[in-house]
Write a protein that holds these residues in place. Sequence first.
Motif, PDB file in Angstrom:
ATOM      1  N   SER A 126       0.824  -1.201   0.000  1.00 56.40           N
ATOM      2  CA  SER A 126       0.000   0.000   0.000  1.00 56.40           C
ATOM      3  C   SER A 126       0.866   1.262   0.000  1.00 56.40           C
ATOM      4  O   SER A 126       1.648   1.482  -0.920  1.00 56.40           O
ATOM      5  CB  SER A 126      -0.972  -0.036   1.179  1.00 56.40           C
ATOM      6  OG  SER A 126      -1.996   0.909   1.027  1.00 56.40           O
ATOM      7  N   MET A 127       0.785   2.096   1.043  1.00 54.46           N
ATOM      8  CA  MET A 127       1.628   3.289   1.082  1.00 54.46           C
ATOM      9  C   MET A 127       3.097   2.911   1.096  1.00 54.46           C
ATOM     10  O   MET A 127       3.940   3.641   0.546  1.00 54.46           O
ATOM     11  CB  MET A 127       1.291   4.159   2.300  1.00 54.46           C
ATOM     12  CG  MET A 127       2.010   5.513   2.303  1.00 54.46           C
ATOM     13  SD  MET A 127       1.781   6.447   3.840  1.00 54.46           S
ATOM     14  CE  MET A 127       2.989   5.630   4.913  1.00 54.46           C
ATOM     15  N   HIS A 130       4.006   2.559  -2.441  1.00 54.20           N
ATOM     16  CA  HIS A 130       4.136   3.891  -3.040  1.00 54.20           C
ATOM     17  C   HIS A 130       5.498   4.503  -2.730  1.00 54.20           C
ATOM     18  O   HIS A 130       6.189   5.020  -3.620  1.00 54.20           O
ATOM     19  CB  HIS A 130       3.020   4.795  -2.481  1.00 54.20           C
ATOM     20  CG  HIS A 130       3.149   6.236  -2.839  1.00 54.20           C
ATOM     21  ND1 HIS A 130       2.293   6.868  -3.714  1.00 54.20           N
ATOM     22  CD2 HIS A 130       4.027   7.200  -2.454  1.00 54.20           C
ATOM     23  CE1 HIS A 130       2.640   8.141  -3.850  1.00 54.20           C
ATOM     24  NE2 HIS A 130       3.692   8.355  -3.083  1.00 54.20           N
ATOM     25  N   MET A 152      -0.097   1.953  -3.295  1.00 53.14           N
ATOM     26  CA  MET A 152      -0.931   3.154  -3.346  1.00 53.14           C
ATOM     27  C   MET A 152      -0.385   4.111  -4.416  1.00 53.14           C
ATOM     28  O   MET A 152       0.101   5.194  -4.118  1.00 53.14           O
ATOM     29  CB  MET A 152      -0.951   3.832  -1.966  1.00 53.14           C
ATOM     30  CG  MET A 152      -1.977   4.939  -1.814  1.00 53.14           C
ATOM     31  SD  MET A 152      -1.721   5.890  -0.298  1.00 53.14           S
ATOM     32  CE  MET A 152      -0.305   6.909  -0.756  1.00 53.14           C
ATOM     33  N   LEU A 155      -5.046   7.226  -5.868  1.00 54.58           N
ATOM     34  CA  LEU A 155      -6.115   7.250  -4.880  1.00 54.58           C
ATOM     35  C   LEU A 155      -7.450   7.313  -5.614  1.00 54.58           C
ATOM     36  O   LEU A 155      -7.545   7.873  -6.703  1.00 54.58           O
ATOM     37  CB  LEU A 155      -5.970   8.465  -3.955  1.00 54.58           C
ATOM     38  CG  LEU A 155      -4.775   8.443  -2.999  1.00 54.58           C
ATOM     39  CD1 LEU A 155      -3.502   8.909  -3.704  1.00 54.58           C
ATOM     40  CD2 LEU A 155      -5.038   9.342  -1.793  1.00 54.58           C
ATOM     41  N   VAL A 264      -7.121   1.776  -2.784  1.00 61.88           N
ATOM     42  CA  VAL A 264      -6.207   2.328  -3.781  1.00 61.88           C
ATOM     43  C   VAL A 264      -6.783   2.015  -5.160  1.00 61.88           C
ATOM     44  O   VAL A 264      -7.554   1.072  -5.329  1.00 61.88           O
ATOM     45  CB  VAL A 264      -4.772   1.776  -3.639  1.00 61.88           C
ATOM     46  CG1 VAL A 264      -4.237   2.032  -2.237  1.00 61.88           C
ATOM     47  CG2 VAL A 264      -4.708   0.291  -3.966  1.00 61.88           C
ATOM     48  N   HIS A 290      -7.997  -5.432  -0.095  1.00 59.98           N
ATOM     49  CA  HIS A 290      -6.786  -4.612  -0.148  1.00 59.98           C
ATOM     50  C   HIS A 290      -5.561  -5.290   0.454  1.00 59.98           C
ATOM     51  O   HIS A 290      -4.463  -5.211  -0.104  1.00 59.98           O
ATOM     52  CB  HIS A 290      -7.052  -3.287   0.562  1.00 59.98           C
ATOM     53  CG  HIS A 290      -5.877  -2.375   0.616  1.00 59.98           C
ATOM     54  ND1 HIS A 290      -5.290  -1.839  -0.515  1.00 59.98           N
ATOM     55  CD2 HIS A 290      -5.145  -1.893   1.670  1.00 59.98           C
ATOM     56  CE1 HIS A 290      -4.271  -1.064  -0.171  1.00 59.98           C
ATOM     57  NE2 HIS A 290      -4.157  -1.095   1.141  1.00 59.98           N
TER      58      HIS A 290
END
Length: 317
Positions: A126-127, A130, A152, A155, A264, A290
């Motif tokens: 996820s983040m 990113h 991510m 968004l 995401v 997710h």
Amino acid sequence: MTYQKVTIDRRAIPDGAVESQWHAPDGWPIRRIDLKAGDDARGSLLFMPGRGDIYEKYLETLVHFHAQGWNVTSSDWRGQGGSGRLTPNQYVGHIDDFSTWIGDIAFFWERWKAENPGPHVVIGHSMGGHLLVRALIDKVIDPVAAVLSAPMLGLHNYGLPLSFGQKIARLMMKLGDPLRPAWKVSEKPASPLRIRQKLLTHDSDRYEDELQWWAQRPELVMGPGSWTWVERAFASAQYNSAPGRYEGIDCPVLLIGTTADQLVRYGAIAEAAERIPGAELKTYGKECAHEILREADPVRDEVLRLIDDFLERKAHR
């Protein structure tokens, strides 16, 4: 390599794992956990979790890679997990700018590489995915392979440009305290806590792991991001996806996403897979939410086999 299923007590720190701290250049203490494979380790793997995440949620996965012969490390991001907070409110995730996290990972990477034998690989969720992509773009990390779980990279913005979402976030920052939470208790704006599990995983026991860890270690609890976090997330997503950025990534990358992801934007993952040279993409549908690495066994087992195969091919001893 033959997949070997690993079963552990997911609500206890594994035997042999070492929890400690490292310090960023400004002295900020950041938590980490290490599982060493010994002198015959096949290499070293760094796992970076998502926004508001804690490495406790991924112990089962960390032990899996350790059993495959990797030295395994996972670290918090500054300001979340057991690494303090950047606002007076423990339950709000915040950052002044994503470049702060990039500075932290750049600093940690060089020291972690010196401590651990190669080949060096990274996995981000996820983040975390990113930020690893941004670190690859900026050439501040140089793994031989990278795996991105539901990164991510975009968004959900109702089909509107990222720049529009950033403008809305800036407006919300001006209309109140920019450090206030941007949504309620769940991981998605306007979603009540009772449906949070549906956004994350179909496996109710794995979902409960996080709640049990929060009970054991209440200092780990975090809720929504701040409006500043939202605005900076839109800005960083635009930075990553600018022309030439993905195209400049020069290590093998495996991206894993799900079209059912409500946190995401899957389309951004698919676009990145097309633009990153030689990237591989695995796509799931409604069977996968997710948190891909915490999904029910049919999905999770397949994902781990996929990752093991990718690292076997791309991260030679």
